[in-house]
Design a protein around this motif. Structure first.
Motif, PDB file in Angstrom:
ATOM      1  N   LYS A   6       0.501  -1.321  -0.130  1.00  0.00           N
ATOM      2  CA  LYS A   6       0.415   0.025   0.133  1.00  0.00           C
ATOM      3  C   LYS A   6       0.473   1.246  -0.555  1.00  0.00           C
ATOM      4  N   GLU A   7       1.417   1.345   0.352  1.00  0.00           N
ATOM      5  CA  GLU A   7       2.395   2.925   0.652  1.00  0.00           C
ATOM      6  C   GLU A   7       3.063   2.795  -0.261  1.00  0.00           C
ATOM      7  N   GLU A   8       3.926   1.734  -1.285  1.00  0.00           N
ATOM      8  CA  GLU A   8       4.586   2.104  -2.585  1.00  0.00           C
ATOM      9  C   GLU A   8       3.440   2.523  -3.660  1.00  0.00           C
ATOM     10  N   ILE A   9       2.128   1.995  -2.902  1.00  0.00           N
ATOM     11  CA  ILE A   9       0.628   2.715  -4.076  1.00  0.00           C
ATOM     12  C   ILE A   9       0.749   3.551  -4.136  1.00  0.00           C
ATOM     13  N   GLU A  10       0.562   4.166  -3.044  1.00  0.00           N
ATOM     14  CA  GLU A  10       0.592   5.354  -2.312  1.00  0.00           C
ATOM     15  C   GLU A  10       1.947   6.728  -3.310  1.00  0.00           C
ATOM     16  N   ASN A  11       2.669   6.158  -3.287  1.00  0.00           N
ATOM     17  CA  ASN A  11       4.054   7.259  -3.908  1.00  0.00           C
ATOM     18  C   ASN A  11       3.939   6.955  -5.768  1.00  0.00           C
ATOM     19  N   ILE A  12       3.750   5.824  -6.063  1.00  0.00           N
ATOM     20  CA  ILE A  12       3.625   5.330  -7.363  1.00  0.00           C
ATOM     21  C   ILE A  12       1.893   6.518  -8.200  1.00  0.00           C
ATOM     22  N   ALA A  13       1.189   6.418  -7.377  1.00  0.00           N
ATOM     23  CA  ALA A  13       0.558   7.280  -8.032  1.00  0.00           C
ATOM     24  C   ALA A  13       0.563   8.682  -8.289  1.00  0.00           C
ATOM     25  N   ILE A  14       1.377   9.520  -7.187  1.00  0.00           N
ATOM     26  CA  ILE A  14       1.748  10.286  -6.891  1.00  0.00           C
ATOM     27  C   ILE A  14       2.720  11.188  -8.401  1.00  0.00           C
ATOM     28  N   VAL A 106      -3.608   6.422 -14.283  1.00  0.00           N
ATOM     29  CA  VAL A 106      -4.446   5.587 -14.484  1.00  0.00           C
ATOM     30  C   VAL A 106      -3.140   4.887 -14.410  1.00  0.00           C
ATOM     31  N   ASN A 107      -3.388   4.494 -16.151  1.00  0.00           N
ATOM     32  CA  ASN A 107      -1.908   3.705 -16.485  1.00  0.00           C
ATOM     33  C   ASN A 107      -0.822   3.061 -16.188  1.00  0.00           C
ATOM     34  N   SER A 108      -0.737   3.650 -15.477  1.00  0.00           N
ATOM     35  CA  SER A 108       0.542   3.168 -14.295  1.00  0.00           C
ATOM     36  C   SER A 108      -0.037   2.192 -12.848  1.00  0.00           C
ATOM     37  N   LEU A 109      -1.435   1.918 -12.790  1.00  0.00           N
ATOM     38  CA  LEU A 109      -1.915   1.621 -12.122  1.00  0.00           C
ATOM     39  C   LEU A 109      -2.912   0.416 -11.695  1.00  0.00           C
ATOM     40  N   LEU A 110      -3.552   0.479 -12.826  1.00  0.00           N
ATOM     41  CA  LEU A 110      -4.316  -0.491 -13.842  1.00  0.00           C
ATOM     42  C   LEU A 110      -3.543  -1.529 -13.533  1.00  0.00           C
ATOM     43  N   PRO A 111      -2.278  -2.240 -14.319  1.00  0.00           N
ATOM     44  CA  PRO A 111      -2.078  -3.119 -14.433  1.00  0.00           C
ATOM     45  C   PRO A 111      -1.174  -3.694 -12.505  1.00  0.00           C
ATOM     46  N   LEU A 112      -1.237  -2.842 -11.677  1.00  0.00           N
ATOM     47  CA  LEU A 112      -1.383  -3.215 -10.945  1.00  0.00           C
ATOM     48  C   LEU A 112      -2.416  -4.453 -10.198  1.00  0.00           C
ATOM     49  N   ALA A 113      -4.031  -2.995  -9.907  1.00  0.00           N
ATOM     50  CA  ALA A 113      -4.962  -3.973 -10.014  1.00  0.00           C
ATOM     51  C   ALA A 113      -4.912  -5.058 -10.427  1.00  0.00           C
TER      52      ALA A 113
END
Length: 364
Positions: A6-14, A106-113
């Motif tokens: 979760k911590e990494e996701i928060e940073n990646i989103a920014i 969003v396209n950096s995060l959708l593959p993670l989900a």
């Protein structure tokens, strides 16, 4: 190899919002989807490109469409599952890993989900090093990799499998289909083997996004100027400081197109900066000079927090700082400039690296 929590996701989103140069879809939506997937399925395995077997099938996943549409038409996650199942059946081979098609929004995060739900690893790489509005604007295309077979899936349960003569035709046909399917769809695209990923992708882009996000968050904690810290880590340049005095935004031909006018403040008082965008910011200029132009990156940051502002998030009166960042060297080749340079988007000017525009020596 390491695991993303979760911590990494928060940073990646920014970081994804910043490298998205205003586009790539709302990272907040992707962040929520990734966090929920981790909550349900556990941390996500992140692989360096060098760790992928040469013969492994890697399929990037992405959203296509106008970012303005996605604000109201949030994907459920089922669309991505459907597109991957369709391409797996067509190719007759299990997918080894997925990865972002671009470093942005969003396209950096959708593959993670998606990876969390399918139990797949994610490759720490992408095909742009930033976000671009069209499917052929990837390093894979520069190296002759085909976008197809690709699958488009929508929330209604429609799946479209495309095999096209080239990636430009894939963009044209898929864009038309996306408009008919409600303005945004999920994609399984550019299937390739591990060897091609190693040769063609821009490596460690998710880690880079994470570092950018961590830098911005830590700046606030440590009472540092977040803009200065971002410029250090990205080797970027401050282009302008001001407040949004006008925004003209429209959804047209499957894109969010428009222009924002920034009224100068402080050292930039009595000047105006004009931002032209097509999903992503493509040109920053004043009446007298070009400040930065695609394929170099243009990002708009909140002047207080340093947090990135997307094109759909630009609002009248918002105080912001505009920065420019050198793009990956792959985009500064002749073909790279032909594919994603200013003339492709209809601007009557040649590409000049931001270092040159800022009076610095161009990096080699």
């Amino acid at each position: 190899m390491r695991y993303i929590g979760k911590e990494e996701i928060e940073n990646i989103a920014i970081g994804a919002a910043l490298l998205g140069t205003g586009g790539g879809g709302d990272p907040y939506i992707g962040k929520l989807m990734a966090l929920q997937a981790i909550e349900e399925y556990g941390p996500i395995k992140l692989l360096s490109p060098d760790e992928i077997p040469d013969d492994a099938l890697v399929v990037p996943s992405a959203m296509m469409g106008a970012p303005t549409v996605m604000v109201e038409k949030v994907p459920s996650g089922e669309e991505a599952l459907s597109s991957f199942e369709t391409i797996r059946e067509y190719m007759g081979k299990d997918v080894y890993a997925t990865m972002p098609i671009e470093a942005g929004g969003v396209n950096s995060l959708l593959p993670l989900a998606l990876a969390a739900r399918l139990g797949l690893p994610v490759v720490d790489a992408d095909g742009m090093g930033r976000a671009f509005p069209e499917l052929q604007m990837v390093t894979f295309y520069l190296d002759g990799v085909s976008a197809t077979p690709m699958v488009l899936s929508d929330e209604k349960g429609n799946d479209i499998l495309l095999n096209t003569i080239n990636s430009v035709w894939a963009e044209r046909i898929a864009r038309s289909a996306t408009i008919e399917m409600g303005g945004s769809v999920m994609l399984a695209i550019y299937p390739m083997d591990g060897k091609t990923v190693k040769q063609s992708a821009i490596h460690h882009s998710l880690t880079y996004e994470e570092e950018i996000g961590r830098t911005i968050r830590n700046a606030k904690i440590n009472n540092l100027n977040p803009i200065d810290e971002v410029l250090k880590i990205t080797k970027g340049y401050k282009l302008f400081n001001g407040k949004v005095s006008d925004i003209n935004r429209r959804t047209q031909e499957g894109f969010a197109k428009g222009k924002a006018t920034i009224e100068g403040l402080g050292d930039y008082k009595s000047n105006e900066c004009f931002l032209h965008f097509q999903n992503e910011h493509l040109l920053a200029k004043t009446d007298e000079e070009i400040l930065c132009v695609t394929p170099d990156l243009i990002a708009v940051l909140d002047s207080e927090t340093g947090l990135p502002i997307t094109t759909e998030g630009l609002r009248y009166g918002a105080r912001c700082v505009i920065i420019g960042i050198p793009c990956d060297q792959k985009w500064r080749t002749k073909k790279g400039i032909e594919v994603a340079g200013p003339r492709y988007f209809g601007y009557d000017l040649d590409f000049n690296p931001i270092e040159q525009l800022m009076g610095k020596e161009v990096r080699k």
